[in-house]
Enzyme design. Structure first.
Site, PDB file in Angstrom:
ATOM      1  N   HIS A   1       0.810  -1.271   0.137  1.00  0.00           N
ATOM      2  CA  HIS A   1      -0.150   0.013  -0.094  1.00  0.00           C
ATOM      3  C   HIS A   1       0.949   1.303  -0.096  1.00  0.00           C
ATOM      4  CE1 HIS A   1      -4.121  -1.497   1.465  1.00  0.00           C
ATOM      5  NE2 HIS A   1      -3.550  -2.589   0.468  1.00  0.00           N
TER       6      HIS A   1
ATOM      7  N   LYS B   1       0.751  -0.220  15.243  1.00  0.00           N
ATOM      8  CA  LYS B   1       2.002  -0.173  15.588  1.00  0.00           C
ATOM      9  C   LYS B   1       2.533  -1.632  16.490  1.00  0.00           C
ATOM     10  CE  LYS B   1       3.963   3.216  13.533  1.00  0.00           C
ATOM     11  NZ  LYS B   1       3.686   2.434  12.473  1.00  0.00           N
TER      12      LYS B   1
ATOM     13  N   PRO C   1      -4.438   0.229  18.959  1.00  0.00           N
ATOM     14  CA  PRO C   1      -4.221  -0.174  17.408  1.00  0.00           C
ATOM     15  C   PRO C   1      -4.539   0.734  16.416  1.00  0.00           C
ATOM     16  CG  PRO C   1      -6.440  -0.965  18.261  1.00  0.00           C
ATOM     17  CD  PRO C   1      -5.449  -0.281  19.419  1.00  0.00           C
TER      18      PRO C   1
ATOM     19  N   TYR D   1       3.839   6.474  10.333  1.00  0.00           N
ATOM     20  CA  TYR D   1       3.106   5.587  10.037  1.00  0.00           C
ATOM     21  C   TYR D   1       3.867   4.367   9.201  1.00  0.00           C
ATOM     22  CZ  TYR D   1      -1.084   2.679   8.436  1.00  0.00           C
ATOM     23  OH  TYR D   1      -2.230   1.966   8.420  1.00  0.00           O
TER      24      TYR D   1
ATOM     25  N   TYR E   1      -9.230   5.422   7.804  1.00  0.00           N
ATOM     26  CA  TYR E   1      -9.376   5.658   9.067  1.00  0.00           C
ATOM     27  C   TYR E   1     -10.475   6.874   9.163  1.00  0.00           C
ATOM     28  CZ  TYR E   1      -5.109   3.265  10.084  1.00  0.00           C
ATOM     29  OH  TYR E   1      -4.048   2.292  10.221  1.00  0.00           O
TER      30      TYR E   1
END
Ligand code: RFL
Ligand code: PHB
Length: 389
Positions: free
Chosen positions: A72, A296, A292, A384, A200
């Protein structure tokens, strides 16, 4: 029985450590409380940092990951009416890989079995002894018989509820903690994902996340109460609630179907310091928990294990305890930064019970800042994809 490193726990941390040490000629025995099937039945993380992928390659267990993992280059964060793409590739030159923790665990288990390395499953009553001296031991019960394993070092990779951290005298360990007043209700279903990339989503009814395990298997979450009763959630209720929290385009693209797993996970931030107590070293969820939201948890377990394997290789080459010293400091420096990022992502995206209009405005301002500033997006992206190690 004797080994160099007794590893407690056959989750990703314990199994990866065993594999990395095996490649360096260091012998390990893993003791796991559950059965192999039970360990593989737990549905957890899904996003791997490129550092984790590199480490799995180093461990020689990346063949299926390379073939089946989904690379991704970005993801979206959104609120009711807008969606902002975080272009990881453009901002950092790096990507993440979607590949389930279950698959990572399965690959590691298979490699361990193929190498003929010992894993004791269904080991009851595991106990740690004498790790304040140079001859630690581990004992356990199987089929009613107590077994004893002598070793040089014990690696505590047995998760948040494990016996390793609990075996350290209270005065020798400091813990830092924040429990969040909500949880995540997760559903796994064999339906096409609603988007090619993760979304998200922040919404006044609560956070929602659209993720996946493959092109045909979706993983969705909605924010719920910390003590939510999963039985109160029919599939239909879940799909309706999920769609309500997504922007219209994503909501329209959600394909529904029967769930194959549904569970509630509480959200928590937790760190124990230090991570070394004589000849006992802690790694992964045994040492820390992150909510979550930043994806990580599993990745942090991998970087811990990287630092730990380096310390153990140096220790077995020199025989000096001094070579174990650095592990805790090096691992904790990265852990605290991942804790910060996971806490920040959680604060940005969730509805906090009792939140006031000021807090909501702060979340809005954070979104506006991300939208208008490449520097803000780069900061999010570099965390990220995973800070370097
Ligand atoms: P694990 O995976 O918990 O493995 C620890 C292993 O130790 C065993 N064990 C014992 N063995 C012997 N004796 C004892 N006394 C023992 N006590 C425990 C356990 O049976 C288990 O097999 O820890 P590890 O290896 O450190 O790996 C960490 C990751 O699993 C964890 O960080 C992530 O999965 C966290 N996490 C998530 N992370 C994400 O990035 N995305 C997610 O969606 C996500 N979902 C989750 C999660 C963690 C959860 N937990 C811990 C309850 C969902 C849940 C429900
Ligand atoms: C998942 O796919 O389970 C997942 C993905 C991203 C997260 C958390 C969980 O941040």
């Amino acid at each position: 029985m004797r080994t160099q490193v007794a590893i407690i726990g056959a989750g990703p941390a314990g199994l990866l450590l065993g594999q990395l040490l095996h490649r360096q000629g260091i012998d390990t025995v893993i003791l796991e409380r559950r059965s192999a099937d039970y360990v593989l039945s737990r549905i957890r993380a899904g996003v791997l940092e490129s550092g984790t992928v590199r480490l799995l390659a180093e461990a020689g267990v990346d063949a299926r990951l390379r073939a089946e993992g989904l690379v991704h280059e970005g993801f979206a964060i959104g609120s009711a009416n807008r969606r902002l793409r975080i272009d990881l590739k453009a901002l950092t030159g790096q990507t993440v890989t979607v590949y389930g923790q279950t698959e990572v665990t399965r690959d590691l288990m298979e490699a361990r079995a193929k190498a003929g390395l010992v894993t004791v499953y269904e080991a009851e009553d595991v106990a740690l002894h004498d790790f304040d001296g140079s001859s630690p031991r581990v004992s356990w019960v199987q089929d009613g018989v107590r077994h004893d394993l002598a070793c040089d070092v014990i690696a505590g990779c047995d998760g948040y509820h494990g016996v390793s951290r609990a075996s350290v005298p209270a005065g020798a360990i400091q813990t830092y903690e924040r429990a969040y007043p909500f949880g995540w209700l997760g559903v796994l279903a064999d339906v096409l994902p609603c988007s090619e990339e993760l979304i998200y989503a922040s919404h006044e009814r609560g956070f929602a996340l659209c993720s996946m395990r493959s092109h045909t298997r979706s993983r969705y979450y909605v924010q719920c109460a910390a003590d939510e009763d999963v039985l109160a959630w029919s599939d239909q209720r879940f799909w309706d609630e999920l769609r309500r929290r997504l922007d219209p385009e994503a909501a329209a693209a959600v394909v529904t179907g029967p769930s194959i797993e549904k569970s509630v996970a509480p959200l928590r931030s937790f760190v124990a310091e230090p991570l070394r107590f004589g000849r006992l070293l802690l790694a992964g969820d045994a040492a820390h928990i992150v909510p979550p939201t930043g994806a990580k948890g599993l990745n942090l377990a991998a970087s811990d294990v990287h630092y730990m394997s380096e310390a153990l290789v140096a220790f077995f080459a020199s025989g000096r305890d001094r070579d174990l010293d650095d592990y805790s400091t090096r691992a904790l420096a990265r852990i605290w930064k991942s804790e910060r990022f996971s806490w920040w992502m959680t604060t940005l995206l969730h509805v906090f019970p009792g939140t006031n209009p000021f807090d909501r405005r702060m979340q809005g301002a954070d979104f506006d800042y991300l939208e208008s500033s490449a520097a803000a997006r780069t900061s999010l992206a570099e965390n990220y994809i995973g800070l370097p190690y």
